[in-house]
Enzyme design. Structure first.
Site, PDB file in Angstrom:
ATOM      1  N   ARG A 198     -29.931  29.273  12.951  1.00  0.00           N
ATOM      2  CA  ARG A 198     -29.052  30.733  13.380  1.00  0.00           C
ATOM      3  C   ARG A 198     -29.824  31.813  13.364  1.00  0.00           C
ATOM      4  O   ARG A 198     -29.168  33.004  13.237  1.00  0.00           O
ATOM      5  CB  ARG A 198     -27.580  30.763  12.695  1.00  0.00           C
ATOM      6  CG  ARG A 198     -26.783  29.531  13.131  1.00  0.00           C
ATOM      7  CD  ARG A 198     -26.669  29.570  14.453  1.00  0.00           C
ATOM      8  NE  ARG A 198     -25.588  28.555  15.067  1.00  0.00           N
ATOM      9  CZ  ARG A 198     -25.703  27.181  15.273  1.00  0.00           C
ATOM     10  NH1 ARG A 198     -27.026  26.745  15.277  1.00  0.00           N
ATOM     11  NH2 ARG A 198     -24.869  26.356  16.004  1.00  0.00           N
ATOM     12  N   LEU A 199     -31.092  31.557  13.109  1.00  0.00           N
ATOM     13  CA  LEU A 199     -31.965  33.054  13.018  1.00  0.00           C
ATOM     14  C   LEU A 199     -32.297  33.131  14.425  1.00  0.00           C
ATOM     15  O   LEU A 199     -33.855  32.756  14.850  1.00  0.00           O
ATOM     16  CB  LEU A 199     -33.168  32.516  11.995  1.00  0.00           C
ATOM     17  CG  LEU A 199     -32.784  32.226  10.569  1.00  0.00           C
ATOM     18  CD1 LEU A 199     -34.113  32.286   9.859  1.00  0.00           C
ATOM     19  CD2 LEU A 199     -31.925  33.236   9.928  1.00  0.00           C
TER      20      LEU A 199
END
Length: 219
Positions: A198-199
C-alpha cells in the site's frame, strides 16, 4: 448461518498487492499531458475496455456530488473535451458551478488519473463538426433522449428512435439545439500508481502561472 458460499461475506478480506510498476520523480515529464498521453497510449495498447472512459463529477446547488461515465473526445496541453446533452443533470450543475473533476480508472494497469478544472461550453461550430462525425444511429440517439428526464418505460425511447430515424433517413441529421460539449481547462492532475504494501506512488501537477508545480503525495 454459514457464509462459506457467500463471496461478499468478508468484503474486508478482498485485496491484492499492486506490483506492476512504480513512479519516480526523476522520471516525470515537465507537463501532465505528456505523462497522461504515455499512460493513455499504454492503456490502449493493453486493450483495456473503454480506455478513454472517464468519471465526470459535478455538484448541484445543494452541494450534492454526482458522478457518471463519459468518453474523452479531445485533449491538448491545457484542456480535455467531452460532449453531452445540454439539458442533462451534469449540464445543469455546470451552469451554476463550472468546477469539475475527471477520473480515469485504469485499475487493470494499477493506475488512476484525476483531473481538476473548470468547464466551459464549446462553440457550436466545434460541436457541429463532431456531431456529424458520429455514427448515424448515435446522431439519432442524441435527438431521442431528453437526458435525465423521467420516462414511463424503454418503449418510449425505442418508438421515438424509429420515428426520428425515419424522419432523417434521407438527409443530413441536424444538430439538436440541446446537444453540445464542454472544454475542461486543466488546473491540476494527480497520477496514482499502485505499489507494494500500500505504498502507492502519487504525484500531483498544479498549474502556477505558465508552468507546472509537481509534488509527491503520501499514499
Amino acid at each position: 448461518m454459514s457464509h462459506a458460499s457467500d463471496p461478499f461475506a468478508n468484503l474486508t478480506d478482498i485485496r491484492r498487492e499492486y506490483t506492476l510498476g512504480g513512479l519516480r520523480r526523476e522520471n516525470l515529464p515537465d507537463t501532465p499531458i505528456e505523462l497522461f498521453n504515455q499512460w493513455l497510449k499504454q492503456a490502449c495498447e493493453a486493450q483495456l475496455p473503454d480506455p478513454t472512459a472517464m468519471c465526470v463529477a459535478t455538484v448541484d446547488n445543494q452541494g450534492q456530488p454526482y458522478q457518471r461515465i463519459v468518453l474523452l473526445k479531445h485533449l491538448d496541453e491545457n484542456s480535455m473535451t467531452f460532449y453531452t446533452n445540454l439539458g442533462s443533470r451534469k449540464a445543469q450543475h455546470l451552469q451554476e458551478n463550472n468546477r469539475i473533476s475527471l477520473h480515469f480508472p485504469w485499475y487493470f494497469l494499477e493506475r488512476q488519473v484525476m483531473v481538476i478544472g473548470r468547464a466551459e461550453k464549446l462553440p457550436v461550430s466545434q460541436v457541429l463538426t463532431y456531431f456529424h462525425s458520429r455514427p448515424f444511429e448515435s446522431q439519432i440517439g442524441a435527438w431521442v433522449s431528453q437526458q435525465s428526464s423521467r420516462i414511463s418505460g424503454r418503449s418510449v425511447l425505442e418508438t421515438a428512435f424509429q420515428q426520428i430515424k425515419q424522419k432523417f433517413q434521407q438527409g443530413e441529421v441536424p444538430l439538436p439545439s440541446f446537444w453540445g460539449g464542454y472544454r475542461v481547462t486543466i488546473e491540476a492532475v494527480e497520477f496514482w500508481q499502485g505499489g507494494k504494501h500500500r505504498l502507492h506512488d502519487r504525484f500531483i501537477y498544479q498549474k502556477q502561472d505558465d508552468c507546472w508545480k509537481i509534488d509527491r503525495l503520501a499514499p
